[in-house]
Design an enzyme around this catalytic site. Sequence first.
Site, PDB file in Angstrom:
ATOM      1  N   ARG A 152       0.372  -1.400  -0.155  1.00 17.56           N
ATOM      2  CA  ARG A 152       0.057   0.263   0.178  1.00 17.56           C
ATOM      3  C   ARG A 152       0.742   1.160   0.108  1.00 17.56           C
ATOM      4  NH1 ARG A 152      -4.480  -1.056   4.263  1.00 17.56           N
ATOM      5  NH2 ARG A 152      -5.091  -3.596   3.186  1.00 17.56           N
ATOM      6  N   LYS A 205      -2.342  -6.437  -3.727  1.00 19.25           N
ATOM      7  CA  LYS A 205      -2.006  -8.003  -3.070  1.00 19.25           C
ATOM      8  C   LYS A 205      -1.961  -9.055  -3.035  1.00 19.25           C
ATOM      9  CE  LYS A 205      -5.730  -8.636  -0.630  1.00 19.25           C
ATOM     10  NZ  LYS A 205      -6.593  -8.678   0.711  1.00 19.25           N
ATOM     11  N   ASP A 207     -16.380  -1.751   3.745  1.00 22.09           N
ATOM     12  CA  ASP A 207     -15.278  -1.097   3.420  1.00 22.09           C
ATOM     13  C   ASP A 207     -14.762  -1.006   2.184  1.00 22.09           C
ATOM     14  OD1 ASP A 207     -14.124  -3.522   3.542  1.00 22.09           O
ATOM     15  OD2 ASP A 207     -11.905  -2.653   3.285  1.00 22.09           O
ATOM     16  N   ARG A 267     -14.799  -5.823   5.723  1.00 22.76           N
ATOM     17  CA  ARG A 267     -15.157  -5.052   6.429  1.00 22.76           C
ATOM     18  C   ARG A 267     -15.885  -5.097   6.903  1.00 22.76           C
ATOM     19  NH1 ARG A 267     -10.352  -1.456   9.260  1.00 22.76           N
ATOM     20  NH2 ARG A 267      -8.368  -2.953   8.836  1.00 22.76           N
ATOM     21  N   THR A 307      -2.267 -10.014  13.686  1.00 20.17           N
ATOM     22  CA  THR A 307      -2.612  -9.918  13.272  1.00 20.17           C
ATOM     23  C   THR A 307      -2.693 -10.261  11.658  1.00 20.17           C
ATOM     24  OG1 THR A 307      -2.579  -8.198  14.347  1.00 20.17           O
ATOM     25  CG2 THR A 307      -3.066  -7.001  12.366  1.00 20.17           C
ATOM     26  N   GLU A 365     -10.328  -7.522  15.689  1.00 18.33           N
ATOM     27  CA  GLU A 365     -11.109  -7.065  16.142  1.00 18.33           C
ATOM     28  C   GLU A 365     -11.328  -5.343  15.482  1.00 18.33           C
ATOM     29  OE1 GLU A 365      -8.692  -4.473  16.429  1.00 18.33           O
ATOM     30  OE2 GLU A 365      -7.447  -4.771  15.631  1.00 18.33           O
ATOM     31  N   SER A 366     -10.540  -5.071  13.881  1.00 16.74           N
ATOM     32  CA  SER A 366     -11.004  -4.315  13.530  1.00 16.74           C
ATOM     33  C   SER A 366     -11.604  -4.454  12.496  1.00 16.74           C
ATOM     34  CB  SER A 366      -8.856  -4.476  12.520  1.00 16.74           C
ATOM     35  OG  SER A 366      -8.813  -5.730  11.770  1.00 16.74           O
TER      36      SER A 366
HETATM   37  C1  G1P Z   1      -5.050  -3.294  10.502  1.00 15.95           C
HETATM   38  C2  G1P Z   1      -5.743  -4.057  10.829  1.00 15.95           C
HETATM   39  C3  G1P Z   1      -5.687  -5.916  10.466  1.00 15.95           C
HETATM   40  C4  G1P Z   1      -5.777  -6.093   9.816  1.00 15.95           C
HETATM   41  C5  G1P Z   1      -5.107  -5.044   8.311  1.00 15.95           C
HETATM   42  C6  G1P Z   1      -5.970  -5.653   7.071  1.00 15.95           C
HETATM   43  O1  G1P Z   1      -4.119  -3.774   9.691  1.00 15.95           O
HETATM   44  O2  G1P Z   1      -5.259  -4.055  12.593  1.00 15.95           O
HETATM   45  O3  G1P Z   1      -5.904  -6.075  11.773  1.00 15.95           O
HETATM   46  O4  G1P Z   1      -5.177  -7.155   9.490  1.00 15.95           O
HETATM   47  O5  G1P Z   1      -5.870  -4.101   8.549  1.00 15.95           O
HETATM   48  O6  G1P Z   1      -7.354  -4.721   7.348  1.00 15.95           O
HETATM   49  P1  G1P Z   1      -2.360  -2.702  11.226  1.00 15.95           P
HETATM   50  O7  G1P Z   1      -2.877  -1.339   9.529  1.00 15.95           O
HETATM   51  O8  G1P Z   1      -2.986  -2.484  12.278  1.00 15.95           O
HETATM   52  O9  G1P Z   1      -1.566  -3.576  10.559  1.00 15.95           O
HETATM   53 ZN    ZN Z   2     -10.835  -4.376   3.950  1.00 15.42          ZN
END
Ligand code: G1P
Ligand code: ZN
Length: 544
Positions: A22, A126, A278, A283, A345, A365-366
Amino acid sequence: MEIKTIASRPFPDQRPGTSGLRKKVTVFQKPHYLENFVQATFNALGGVDKKQIAIGGDGRFFNQQALQTIIRMAAANGIKKIMVGLSGILSTPAASCVIRKYRLDGAFILSASHNPGGPRGDFGIKFNTANGGPAPEKVTEKIYKESLALKSYRTIDNPDINLDEIAVFTIGDLQLEVFDPVKDYADLMAEIFDFDLIGSLLRNPDFSFRFDAMHAVTGPYAEEIFVNRLGAAADSLLNCTPKPDFGGGHPDPNLKYAAELVALMFADKAPAFGAASDGDGDRNMILGDNFFVNPSDSVAVIAANAHLIKGYKNGLKGLARSMPTSCALDAVAKELKIECFETPTGWKFFGNLLDAGRLSICGEESFGTSSDHVREKDGLWAVLCWLNLLAVKKLSVNNIVNEHWRKFGRNFYSRHDYEEVDSKIANTIAADLRDRLATLAGRKFGALEVSRADDFSYRDPIDNSLSENQGLRLIFSDNSRIILRLSGTGTKGATLRLYFEKIEKDPAKMNLDPQTALAPLIKLAEELTDIRKLTGRLEPTVIT
Ligand code: G1P
Ligand code: ZN
């Protein structure tokens, strides 16, 4: 078809993060930047001769241009077949669905998920592998290594292909099929959920529902599923036309950025159920009438009630959550007498467990929740789970969650994000705490006694691979937790995430505001890290 080999030089910054590469759109617009990453991926796969892939994205700015570039490079690299989502649109869960359904070798998903879009926004790419899931770390590291060694890439001269109509094209030996992924995805949902039952709920005049696609990819999917197949009123859907800049918004379904939906759901006479998704559709946020369902609770409630859903009526194999996600899911696994895994994560860590048949439902949690029906998190799947539960249980969202807390206890939970912090400062805050971990175990801070302080590492039970430095944890004697992590998805400066959890078994204390219930942990984390002073912030950028 003349294959051209274009000389190029490595970019040093193409290591994929939590979920692919990204960067700012302007970075991807640099000559050869996207091409290098695509060629590095092809090389990391050992070449793609005769392979079959899908491509598509969340429709953000640069999506169309990037797709045409990838198509030319795919033809030059010997790919046999490409399936492109109609108009270049393909949600992340739908990409996972079609890889599995058509037995493809993988997919490129063009998205920066919930990050803002537009010419000044973010772009991302990705690669998902043949199981439908995000490439695991060993593949992403290989891509990175290939990117550092890259000297050239292969492409052809070919005019842009019209991706706006269902059609089949031939480019040399490449067959390109523009297809409708919405149908494939909706068919999969109809296999899992009882559409007659959910349809009768959505058509019931006493029930009201809103879904906010946030001008992102799920718009067409939501129209097909909720309106065409389930019979919901068209005005139940908000912001369902995908826009390259997401209407100027931030396509992240949380209490801050899904402001329009939140205002509706926290008004007088609010609808009974509200949900949002999202940028790329993986999400979800679930809301009831004046009620927010914390994502860690949402996955636990879904797992505890999964036997009421057609696709899971024969039981669950196992559950999993990422480390910072609350332990509400663990309590459900205990009750169901099944395994519960704690992974780093990022969705890629669930892939092996899902493939091995050890795991049925998992979440983060996200705002990420999903099951073994695909290898990605899946926003609309989570919304359909909740609608299915509402239809069966005939209770409000609020009552379903309260019933769950009374049975399992409430895991008070919150995440505080400090976004766009100077990278040096963020790294120092994390490094300082890491250095002090060894001295923290056993220490008492008021009523809080640290029983364990470590930097989380994970040994994958299936392939034995080790992932280290996955987040700093303070675990207290009452199982409360404070976690500090640096985000791996941001594109500007660094984002520090602090996570707080406290388990409450006393029903009389379950309706506190989470910020109040967690106040001692929040205060301690701020003292231990000095985060507000060092970042110069009076408060976190986002509190969930
Ligand atoms: C964030 C979220 C994580 C999720 C990712 C992609 O990553 O915390 O749970 O899998 O976005 O959607 P982070 O920015 O914390 O590395
Ligand atoms: Zn997404």
